[in-house]
Design a protein around this motif. Structure first.
Motif, PDB file in Angstrom:
ATOM      1  N   THR A 389      -2.486  -3.298   2.871  1.00 28.84           N
ATOM      2  CA  THR A 389      -2.992  -2.417   1.816  1.00 28.84           C
ATOM      3  C   THR A 389      -4.502  -2.621   1.625  1.00 28.84           C
ATOM      4  O   THR A 389      -5.168  -1.759   1.076  1.00 28.84           O
ATOM      5  CB  THR A 389      -2.267  -2.682   0.476  1.00 28.84           C
ATOM      6  OG1 THR A 389      -2.366  -4.073   0.148  1.00 28.84           O
ATOM      7  CG2 THR A 389      -0.804  -2.294   0.567  1.00 28.84           C
ATOM      8  N   GLN A 413      -5.066   0.972   0.803  1.00 30.76           N
ATOM      9  CA  GLN A 413      -5.729   1.404  -0.418  1.00 30.76           C
ATOM     10  C   GLN A 413      -7.226   1.109  -0.363  1.00 30.76           C
ATOM     11  O   GLN A 413      -8.027   1.754  -1.034  1.00 30.76           O
ATOM     12  CB  GLN A 413      -5.111   0.702  -1.628  1.00 30.76           C
ATOM     13  CG  GLN A 413      -3.637   0.975  -1.822  1.00 30.76           C
ATOM     14  CD  GLN A 413      -3.039   0.178  -2.956  1.00 30.76           C
ATOM     15  OE1 GLN A 413      -3.748  -0.345  -3.810  1.00 30.76           O
ATOM     16  NE2 GLN A 413      -1.724   0.054  -2.970  1.00 30.76           N
ATOM     17  N   SER A 434      -3.061   6.921   0.626  1.00 29.40           N
ATOM     18  CA  SER A 434      -3.172   6.023  -0.528  1.00 29.40           C
ATOM     19  C   SER A 434      -4.565   5.452  -0.679  1.00 29.40           C
ATOM     20  O   SER A 434      -4.820   4.682  -1.616  1.00 29.40           O
ATOM     21  CB  SER A 434      -2.158   4.869  -0.391  1.00 29.40           C
ATOM     22  OG  SER A 434      -0.850   5.355  -0.318  1.00 29.40           O
ATOM     23  N   SER A 436      -8.157   4.548  -1.647  1.00 20.82           N
ATOM     24  CA  SER A 436      -8.986   4.778  -2.821  1.00 20.82           C
ATOM     25  C   SER A 436     -10.417   4.288  -2.636  1.00 20.82           C
ATOM     26  O   SER A 436     -11.315   4.703  -3.365  1.00 20.82           O
ATOM     27  CB  SER A 436      -8.379   4.085  -4.054  1.00 20.82           C
ATOM     28  OG  SER A 436      -8.290   2.687  -3.858  1.00 20.82           O
TER      29      SER A 436
END
Length: 438
Positions: A389, A413, A434, A436
């Motif tokens: 992630t 992310q 996902s 960001s």
């Protein structure tokens, strides 16, 4: 002539039931009176009332002191957690007849009133558990704290004491847990702490201590957990600490410790955090003996030398942080044995060379921070099969495009690779729904 049966009227039946119910209640209350034969020691009751009055607290509660006697209600029910503020009592020991207050807990009650520990506390001689946390205590911790011979748990964290920790605290023969986190203490740690032979937990974090760890603490052979982050303590860990073979947790971040001792590999550690210290010299290979270690953080020091191959023995390791150090050389292939690893932090660690192919086994890693080193070669394509992630690899000497298997990292992310081009297809990040931060 046969008599005709006449049933009782409803009013008579109801009246009889009421008389029966009242009689039953009287019997129950009578039994209660007969059963209630133990009462709080009068000296302890007076002391408790005075203490609560000094601190601006109520000495009555909906849970305990429900009958006008402190040792009633939940105070005598050991299966129920202590109230806040509240007490627990023992009415069975010493042949019964008298209840003694064995625990007091006051946490998070601040009324703006200046609070100190009053001498009336001395009358609670049967205390085994004393928690006075976050209630604005001021002044010095009185020396009479050392007179509680039965005390096993003492928590005076999050207060505003001043001055040193009194040496008399080392005269508590039954003490197992001592918590003074963020309590305002300063000065040197008293060597008398080494007399607490039964101590299992010691938390001195976030205080203003200075100087070194007393060698006498090496006598605490029962110690399992030591928390001393941001405590002000510095220097080397004394050689006497080699005796602390039962130590499971050492949290010492943000202190001024200067070296990780070799004997640390003889402890029983599950958690080791010595980040943000003044550590120099190599990382001891003996750390590889800590087979139960799950958390290792030596970041933000000045540790030098090569990364020990024996770190690959830590099969239960979940988090490894060696970031911001002065390591030299490449990562040892043996680290590919850390198949339980979830997070790997090695930013600015001084490492170089290729990331070993054995790292393909680290499929459970969800956070890789490897920026600002001198890693070379192509970015390893096997990273695309990890459960990432968070991925940060910028500031290295990698060559070539981003491997196509990186496109499988759909749970990312956070991604930081310096350049998302360098021959990589423009649709590289389209699958990363996902994401960001880029």
């Amino acid at each position: 002539m046969m008599k005709r049966f006449m049933p009782k009227s409803p009013s008579h039946t109801l009246l009889a039931f009421c008389f029966w119910y009242i009689h039953l209640l009287c019997l129950v209350e009578r039994c209660k009176v007969q059963v209630r034969t133990n009462f709080t020691d009068p000296d302890e009751e007076r002391a408790l009332n005075a203490i609560f009055q000094y601190w601006g607290l109520s000495d009555t509660s909906d849970d305990w002191n429900i009958s006008g006697d402190p040792c009633s209600g939940t105070a005598v029910d050991l299966s129920i957690r202590i109230s806040e503020p509240g007490i627990k009592c023992d009415c069975q020991s010493n042949g019964g007849g008298t209840c003694h207050i064995t625990a007091m807990s006051v946490q998070g009650y601040s009324t703006g009133r200046r609070r100190v520990i009053p001498e009336e506390l001395l009358n609670l001689t049967y205390l085994t558990n004393l928690t006075l946390s976050g209630i604005g205590m001021e002044g010095s911790l009185p020396s009479f704290i050392g007179k509680f011979r039965h005390l096993r748990h003492l928590d005076i964290s999050y207060n505003n004491f001043n001055g040193p920790l009194p040496p008399e605290i080392g005269t508590l023969p039954s003490l197992k847990h001592l918590h003074i986190m963020s309590a305002g203490f300063n000065g040197m740690l008293p060597p008398e702490l080494g007399n607490l032979s039964r101590l299992q937990q010691l938390d001195i974090s976030s205080n203003g201590f200075n100087g070194l760890l007393p060698p006498e603490l090496g006598n605490l052979s029962s110690l399992q957990e030591l928390y001393m982050s941001i405590s002000g303590i510095g220097g080397e860990i004394p050689s006497t600490f080699a005796n602390l073979r039962n130590m499971k947790i050492l949290w010492a971040s943000g202190s001024q410790l200067t070296k990780i001792p070799n004997f640390i590999g003889n402890w029983s550690l599950t958690d080791l955090d010595v980040s943000e210290n003044n550590m120099t010299g190599p990382l001891p290979a003996s750390i590889g003996n800590l087979k139960n270690l799950s958390f290792l953080d030596v970041s933000m020091n000045a540790i030098s030398g090569s990364t020990p191959k024996k770190l690959g023995n830590l099969r239960n390791l979940i988090s490894l942080n060696i970031a911001s150090n002065n390591f030299t050389g490449s990562l040892p292939p043996e680290l590919g044995n850390l198949t339980s690893l979830l997070t790997l932090y090695m930013d600015s660690s001084g490492l170089s060379g290729k990331i070993p192919s054995t790292f393909a086994r680290l499929r459970n890693v969800n956070a890789l921070w490897a920026s600002d080193n001198n890693f070379t070669g192509k970015k390893p394509d096997f990273i695309g099969s990890w459960a990432l992630t968070y991925l940060s690899m910028q500031g290295n000497a990698f060559v070539g495009p981003i491997p196509s298997r990186f496109y499988n990292l759909t749970s990312l992310q956070y991604l930081w690779l310096s350049d998302v081009s360098n021959g990589s297809p423009s649709y590289f990040i389209e699958n990363m729904t996902s994401l960001s931060t880029l």
